[in-house]
Design an enzyme around this catalytic site. Structure first.
Site, PDB file in Angstrom:
ATOM      1  N   ASP A 179       0.860  -1.183   0.000  1.00  8.03           N
ATOM      2  CA  ASP A 179       0.000   0.000   0.000  1.00  8.03           C
ATOM      3  C   ASP A 179       0.900   1.239   0.000  1.00  8.03           C
ATOM      4  OD1 ASP A 179      -2.973   1.023   0.847  1.00  8.03           O
ATOM      5  OD2 ASP A 179      -1.419   2.226   1.811  1.00  8.03           O
ATOM      6  N   ASN A 187      -2.840  13.198  -3.005  1.00  7.42           N
ATOM      7  CA  ASN A 187      -4.014  13.717  -3.709  1.00  7.42           C
ATOM      8  C   ASN A 187      -4.416  15.092  -3.174  1.00  7.42           C
ATOM      9  OD1 ASN A 187      -4.470  11.642  -5.569  1.00  7.42           O
ATOM     10  ND2 ASN A 187      -5.640  10.432  -4.098  1.00  7.42           N
ATOM     11  N   HIS A 192      -5.313  14.999  -7.940  1.00  4.16           N
ATOM     12  CA  HIS A 192      -5.530  13.603  -8.306  1.00  4.16           C
ATOM     13  C   HIS A 192      -4.715  13.177  -9.524  1.00  4.16           C
ATOM     14  CE1 HIS A 192      -8.717  12.602  -5.422  1.00  4.16           C
ATOM     15  NE2 HIS A 192      -9.088  13.872  -5.540  1.00  4.16           N
ATOM     16  N   ASP A 196      -2.408   9.899  -9.609  1.00  6.64           N
ATOM     17  CA  ASP A 196      -2.350   8.871 -10.660  1.00  6.64           C
ATOM     18  C   ASP A 196      -0.912   8.637 -11.117  1.00  6.64           C
ATOM     19  OD1 ASP A 196      -5.060   8.566 -10.552  1.00  6.64           O
ATOM     20  OD2 ASP A 196      -5.485   9.717 -12.379  1.00  6.64           O
ATOM     21  N   GLU A 222      -4.804   2.322  -3.903  1.00  7.62           N
ATOM     22  CA  GLU A 222      -3.333   2.388  -3.905  1.00  7.62           C
ATOM     23  C   GLU A 222      -2.700   1.085  -3.434  1.00  7.62           C
ATOM     24  OE1 GLU A 222      -4.670   4.449  -0.032  1.00  7.62           O
ATOM     25  OE2 GLU A 222      -5.412   4.125  -2.076  1.00  7.62           O
TER      26      GLU A 222
END
Length: 308
Positions: A179, A187, A192, A196, A222
């Protein structure tokens, strides 16, 4: 685009020469066979997509050659035109039913032959486009559109298949669940789009850190899940640490002027199998490795925890 390979098949040398001469203005790579048996051997050895063959030949007739090619069931289609002195409708119908695509009667018009060959080329090109579209659809159905890794359903299928194989053959399998640490803050502070980019970066580093035969997928958000065939507890630990260290040592480029460090927390386990044993349920294994991931998070992140 590569030149179309055309195989000409006839036991009469003058007929072969006439066929080759008729195709001289087309952009074709011409191969020749003196009978059906030699044509069958060439077709098996070479990538040939278009065949022009005589009907009556020693060793192996035209219809028999067609039958063998169709029964071979290659993924790529072979377009077959038959040229024959036989001009009886029942015979032609029998040839078409055997898998023939088109036919001409002797003596043939060279211009008509070129047109028939061009029709065959168009059909083959259409088939190639359809195959490409199908492959794209299959890829999209199995892969995460952002990272290009296996999606959740596909990686789950990969793990279940590997567990079943390991249970049959009696070797260990490792699972790694990772993770991205503090992903929400990426973010929140960078947007965002940057989030990505961070996921794509981690996916790339992860893929480069595992072995060629390991399977990597995006489990959700994630989180990433990896299946490691043939790895005991020690090997799983080494690979997990290599992944963690590789991510920590890299920086994710967000723009020309900005890059950020990333870290991951990892839970891992190794499952040992006796030959011909029953594999455990995947849900239970995922819960165990997820528990180890939670321990890594709770212990301060950027670390590996191994499930018992």
């Amino acid at each position: 685009m590569s030149r179309t390979r055309v195989l000409l098949v006839d036991d009469d040398p003058s007929s072969l020469a006439l066929l080759a001469h008729s195709l001289r203005y087309g952009d074709y790579e011409i191969l020749q066979a003196p009978d059906g048996q030699r044509a069958w051997e060439l077709w098996q050895q070479e990538q040939i997509r278009l065949i022009i063959t005589d009907w009556l030949m020693p060793e192996l007739s035209g219809p028999e050659l067609v039958r063998r090619i169709r029964e071979a069931n290659r993924p790529e289609y072979t377009y077959i035109i038959m040229i024959t002195v036989v001009d009886e409708k029942p015979m032609m119908i029998r040839g078409l039913r055997s898998g023939l695509d088109d036919y001409l009667t002797k003596p043939f018009d060279p211009d008509e032959l070129l047109v028939r060959v061009s029709i065959g080329e168009r059909i083959l090109q259409l088939e190639e486009r359809l195959q490409h579209s199908t492959q794209q659809m299959q890829f999209l159905a199995m892969h995460d559109p952002l990272t290009g890794l296996f999606n959740r359903r596909a990686i789950q299928e990969q793990i279940e298949a590997e567990l079943a194989r390991a249970a049959r053959e009696g070797y260990p399998v490792g699972l790694v669940l990772m993770d991205v640490d503090h992903f929400k803050s990426i973010n929140d502070h960078h947007g965002h789009v940057s989030g990505d980019r961070a996921l794509v970066h981690v996916a790339r580093v992860l893929s480069q850190s595992v072995r060629p035969y390991d399977r990597v997928g995006r489990w959700g958000g994630e989180e990433f899940l990896v299946v490691l065939p043939g790895t005991d507890r020690g090997e799983v630990t080494r690979i997990a640490e290599r992944i963690r260290g590789a991510v920590a040592a890299s920086r994710c480029v967000l723009s020309v002027e900005e890059s950020i460090p990333l870290q991951v927390s990892i839970g891992a386990l190794s499952v040992a199998f006796a030959p011909d044993s029953t594999p455990p349920a995947l849900d239970g294994l995922v819960r165990r490795v997820d528990g180890a991931l939670y321990e890594a998070k709770h212990a301060g992140r950027n670390r590996v925890c191994i499930a018992d």
